[in-house]
Design an enzyme around this catalytic site. Structure first.
Site, PDB file in Angstrom:
ATOM      1  N   ARG A   1      -5.870   4.587   3.734  1.00 36.45           N
ATOM      2  CA  ARG A   1      -6.665   3.377   3.726  1.00 36.45           C
ATOM      3  C   ARG A   1      -6.091   2.156   4.630  1.00 36.45           C
ATOM      4  O   ARG A   1      -5.199   1.568   4.219  1.00 36.45           O
ATOM      5  CB  ARG A   1      -6.545   2.959   2.367  1.00 36.45           C
ATOM      6  CG  ARG A   1      -7.179   3.923   1.235  1.00 36.45           C
ATOM      7  CD  ARG A   1      -8.159   3.542   0.411  1.00 36.45           C
ATOM      8  NE  ARG A   1      -9.202   2.571   0.429  1.00 36.45           N
ATOM      9  CZ  ARG A   1      -9.789   1.646  -0.347  1.00 36.45           C
ATOM     10  NH1 ARG A   1      -9.113   1.620  -1.419  1.00 36.45           N
ATOM     11  NH2 ARG A   1     -10.589   0.765  -0.029  1.00 36.45           N
TER      12      ARG A   1
ATOM     13  N   GLN B   1     -16.160  -2.265  -8.541  1.00 29.81           N
ATOM     14  CA  GLN B   1     -14.774  -2.541  -9.404  1.00 29.81           C
ATOM     15  C   GLN B   1     -14.991  -3.532 -10.290  1.00 29.81           C
ATOM     16  O   GLN B   1     -14.346  -3.584 -11.216  1.00 29.81           O
ATOM     17  CB  GLN B   1     -13.785  -2.802  -8.006  1.00 29.81           C
ATOM     18  CG  GLN B   1     -13.195  -1.555  -7.340  1.00 29.81           C
ATOM     19  CD  GLN B   1     -14.363  -1.424  -5.763  1.00 29.81           C
ATOM     20  OE1 GLN B   1     -15.514  -1.748  -5.952  1.00 29.81           O
ATOM     21  NE2 GLN B   1     -13.980  -1.049  -4.875  1.00 29.81           N
TER      22      GLN B   1
ATOM     23  N   ALA C   1      -4.694  -2.957  -3.373  1.00 24.85           N
ATOM     24  CA  ALA C   1      -3.693  -2.712  -2.124  1.00 24.85           C
ATOM     25  C   ALA C   1      -2.264  -2.592  -2.708  1.00 24.85           C
ATOM     26  O   ALA C   1      -1.706  -1.637  -2.228  1.00 24.85           O
ATOM     27  CB  ALA C   1      -3.777  -4.010  -1.312  1.00 24.85           C
TER      28      ALA C   1
ATOM     29  N   ASP D   1      -6.346  -7.887   0.921  1.00 22.82           N
ATOM     30  CA  ASP D   1      -5.843  -6.456   1.155  1.00 22.82           C
ATOM     31  C   ASP D   1      -5.092  -6.763   2.395  1.00 22.82           C
ATOM     32  O   ASP D   1      -3.973  -5.859   2.653  1.00 22.82           O
ATOM     33  CB  ASP D   1      -7.060  -5.572   1.531  1.00 22.82           C
ATOM     34  CG  ASP D   1      -7.713  -4.893   0.430  1.00 22.82           C
ATOM     35  OD1 ASP D   1      -8.468  -5.910  -0.469  1.00 22.82           O
ATOM     36  OD2 ASP D   1      -7.301  -4.088  -0.086  1.00 22.82           O
TER      37      ASP D   1
ATOM     38  N   ARG E   1      -6.567   2.829  -6.389  1.00 17.40           N
ATOM     39  CA  ARG E   1      -6.825   1.811  -5.743  1.00 17.40           C
ATOM     40  C   ARG E   1      -6.262   0.453  -5.828  1.00 17.40           C
ATOM     41  O   ARG E   1      -5.519   0.062  -6.761  1.00 17.40           O
ATOM     42  CB  ARG E   1      -8.359   1.515  -5.747  1.00 17.40           C
ATOM     43  CG  ARG E   1      -8.760   1.641  -7.064  1.00 17.40           C
ATOM     44  CD  ARG E   1     -10.117   0.827  -7.261  1.00 17.40           C
ATOM     45  NE  ARG E   1     -10.184  -0.724  -6.934  1.00 17.40           N
ATOM     46  CZ  ARG E   1      -9.459  -1.473  -7.646  1.00 17.40           C
ATOM     47  NH1 ARG E   1      -8.943  -1.306  -8.682  1.00 17.40           N
ATOM     48  NH2 ARG E   1      -9.580  -2.779  -7.147  1.00 17.40           N
TER      49      ARG E   1
ATOM     50  N   LYS F   1     -12.033  -7.579  -0.356  1.00 13.98           N
ATOM     51  CA  LYS F   1     -13.252  -6.854  -0.463  1.00 13.98           C
ATOM     52  C   LYS F   1     -14.609  -7.307  -0.186  1.00 13.98           C
ATOM     53  O   LYS F   1     -14.635  -8.746  -0.188  1.00 13.98           O
ATOM     54  CB  LYS F   1     -13.359  -6.502  -2.166  1.00 13.98           C
ATOM     55  CG  LYS F   1     -14.617  -5.751  -2.514  1.00 13.98           C
ATOM     56  CD  LYS F   1     -14.901  -4.488  -2.130  1.00 13.98           C
ATOM     57  CE  LYS F   1     -13.669  -3.412  -2.340  1.00 13.98           C
ATOM     58  NZ  LYS F   1     -13.850  -2.226  -1.365  1.00 13.98           N
TER      59      LYS F   1
HETATM   60  O1  MRU Z   1     -11.472  -0.913  -2.390  1.00 18.06           O
HETATM   61  P1  MRU Z   1     -10.485  -1.392  -3.230  1.00 18.06           P
HETATM   62  O2  MRU Z   1     -10.842  -1.286  -4.744  1.00 18.06           O
HETATM   63  O3  MRU Z   1      -9.040  -0.745  -3.189  1.00 18.06           O
HETATM   64  O4  MRU Z   1     -10.241  -3.087  -2.893  1.00 18.06           O
HETATM   65  C1  MRU Z   1      -9.546  -3.760  -3.565  1.00 18.06           C
HETATM   66  C2  MRU Z   1      -9.765  -4.969  -3.322  1.00 18.06           C
HETATM   67  O5  MRU Z   1     -10.315  -5.578  -2.570  1.00 18.06           O
HETATM   68  C3  MRU Z   1      -8.751  -6.181  -4.216  1.00 18.06           C
HETATM   69  O6  MRU Z   1      -9.165  -7.355  -3.882  1.00 18.06           O
HETATM   70  C4  MRU Z   1      -7.343  -6.164  -3.457  1.00 18.06           C
HETATM   71  O7  MRU Z   1      -6.872  -4.773  -2.875  1.00 18.06           O
HETATM   72  C5  MRU Z   1      -6.347  -6.837  -4.062  1.00 18.06           C
HETATM   73  S1  MRU Z   1      -5.840  -6.123  -5.220  1.00 18.06           S
HETATM   74  C6  MRU Z   1      -4.538  -6.992  -6.315  1.00 18.06           C
END
Ligand code: MRU
Length: 361
Positions: free
Chosen positions: A89, A196, A48, A237, A46, A248
């Site tokens: 995703r 997370q 981005a 993201d 997981r 998020k």
């Molecule tokens: O659903 P996730 O855990 O993949 O969400 C991750 C996030 O929202 C992070 O803030 C984003 O991907 C940036 S990671 C450098």
């Protein structure tokens, strides 16, 4: 350093299953590209940037497994792989960025031997991985300039080594500032529903030896009221050309609270997270996830399974609530006009590759 993900010379993707952290550090090894898609959907992989990197290797694996000499079927197979990853995703811009690069390599070399195409695709996936690590380093240095000698920083979700190909984005800035000798304290939002922050960011901060308190998401506003937060830094993201940020779920509420309490709200992300094709954030598709992520905790029901649930994975922070966006190029301030960045981005990637070949020579 955390070994988050590796493509081996046995054509396997080996990755740390992030759904089990921090209680179990279990590595999973897969050979089938469909297992990579499953790992992305289930959040074993997981964040981005890491999703983009995994998908790039997944494409290589899909090509490697093709067993026929028929070129037409090979092409059909290739496009099918790309399409399947695109649906995994839908919000993560880096996923589409990586797939588009893989597609370009394929289309420029479609007449070559299958093995040669696979080799070129592998090189591209490696480049996407390496470049992301380098972008993280530069984001870390650029962002650390915003961090004072002693600061309390609040962060949301997980944006570190587990989410990227390098030291991370928001967490990379925190790690860099700490390395520079700054005295930091971090408030970690637990990040409902999948935790997370609680599970992954605390795991990374322990390894970085950075002091923190884990807090429930709804406590952030009160901490700000009590003047205990100097700034908020989150990842992204997808970012629209006008600086609207999708990250998020919970990021919007943090940004509103920052504006009310006059606290800087920073976003850290590589250029590969910016969607230059779209102007405004409301054009970004927000992924809706399964209701059981809300109705259950670690598989245990906390409500009836049929209660109605809304479970968007992300929310939109309008550009006017974002104090600055930190990329690998610089710290961008409003009004956001990434202007020539799109062009700079492609020439920058070329420059990175040139640096590498000079080193090899
Ligand atoms: O659903 P996730 O855990 O993949 O969400 C991750 C996030 O929202 C992070 O803030 C984003 O991907 C940036 S990671 C450098």
């Amino acid at each position: 350093m955390i070994d988050t993900l590796e493509y081996t010379n046995k054509h396997e993707l080996v990755f740390l299953d992030q759904t089990l952290l921090p209680l179990k550090e279990k590595y999973v090894s897969v050979k089938d590209y469909k297992d990579v898609i499953d790992a992305i959907i289930s959040l074993k992989i997981r964040g981005a940037p890491l999703i983009g990197i995994a998908a790039a290797y997944g494409v290589v694996m899909g090509v490697h497994c093709f067993k026929s000499e028929n070129r037409k079927n090979f092409e059909i197979h290739f496009y099918k792989i790309i399409e399947s990853f695109r649906h995994s995703r839908p919000t993560a811009r880096n996923l589409f960025y990586a797939l588009d690069r893989m597609l370009k390599v394929f289309e420029e070399n479609r007449d070559k031997e299958f093995e040669q195409i696979e080799e070129l695709l592998l090189r591209e996936a490696d480049a996407i991985y390496d470049e992301d690590a380098e972008m993280c380093n530069r984001i870390g240095v650029n962002g650390a300039e915003l961090i004072g000698e002693k600061m309390n920083i609040l962060t949301h979700c997980n944006t570190g080594e587990l989410a990227t190909g390098g030291i991370g984005t928001a967490l990379g800035i925190i790690a860099t500032a700490k390395k520079q000798g700054k005295d930091l304290f971090v408030y970690v939002d637990e990040t409902r529903p999948l935790m997370q922050g609680a599970r992954l960011t605390t795991f990374e901060l322990d390894k970085l030896d950075i002091e923190y308190d884990l807090i429930i998401d709804s406590m952030a506003a009160n901490l700000m009221k009590e003047a205990q937060v100097d700034c908020v830094i989150v990842g992204a993201d997808r970012i629209a050309s006008n600086g609207d940020v999708v990250n998020k779920v919970g990021s919007y509420s943090l940004a509103v609270n920052c504006a009310y309490h006059k606290i800087p709200f920073y976003v850290a992300a590589p250029g590969s997270t910016i969607d230059f094709e779209i102007e405004f954030g409301d054009e970004i598709k927000i992924e809706e996830r399964d209701s059981t992520e809300v109705t259950r905790i670690k598989g245990e029901r906390i409500t009836d399974d049929d209660v109605p649930v809304m479970n968007p994975a992300f929310d939109l922070v309008p550009a006017n609530l974002v104090t600055a966006i930190i990329t690998e190029y610089k710290v961008h301030y409003p009004p956001y006009n990434f202007g020539g960045l799109k062009h700079m981005f492609s020439s920058y990637i070329q420059a990175l590759r040139k640096d590498e070949s000079e080193v090899e020579e």
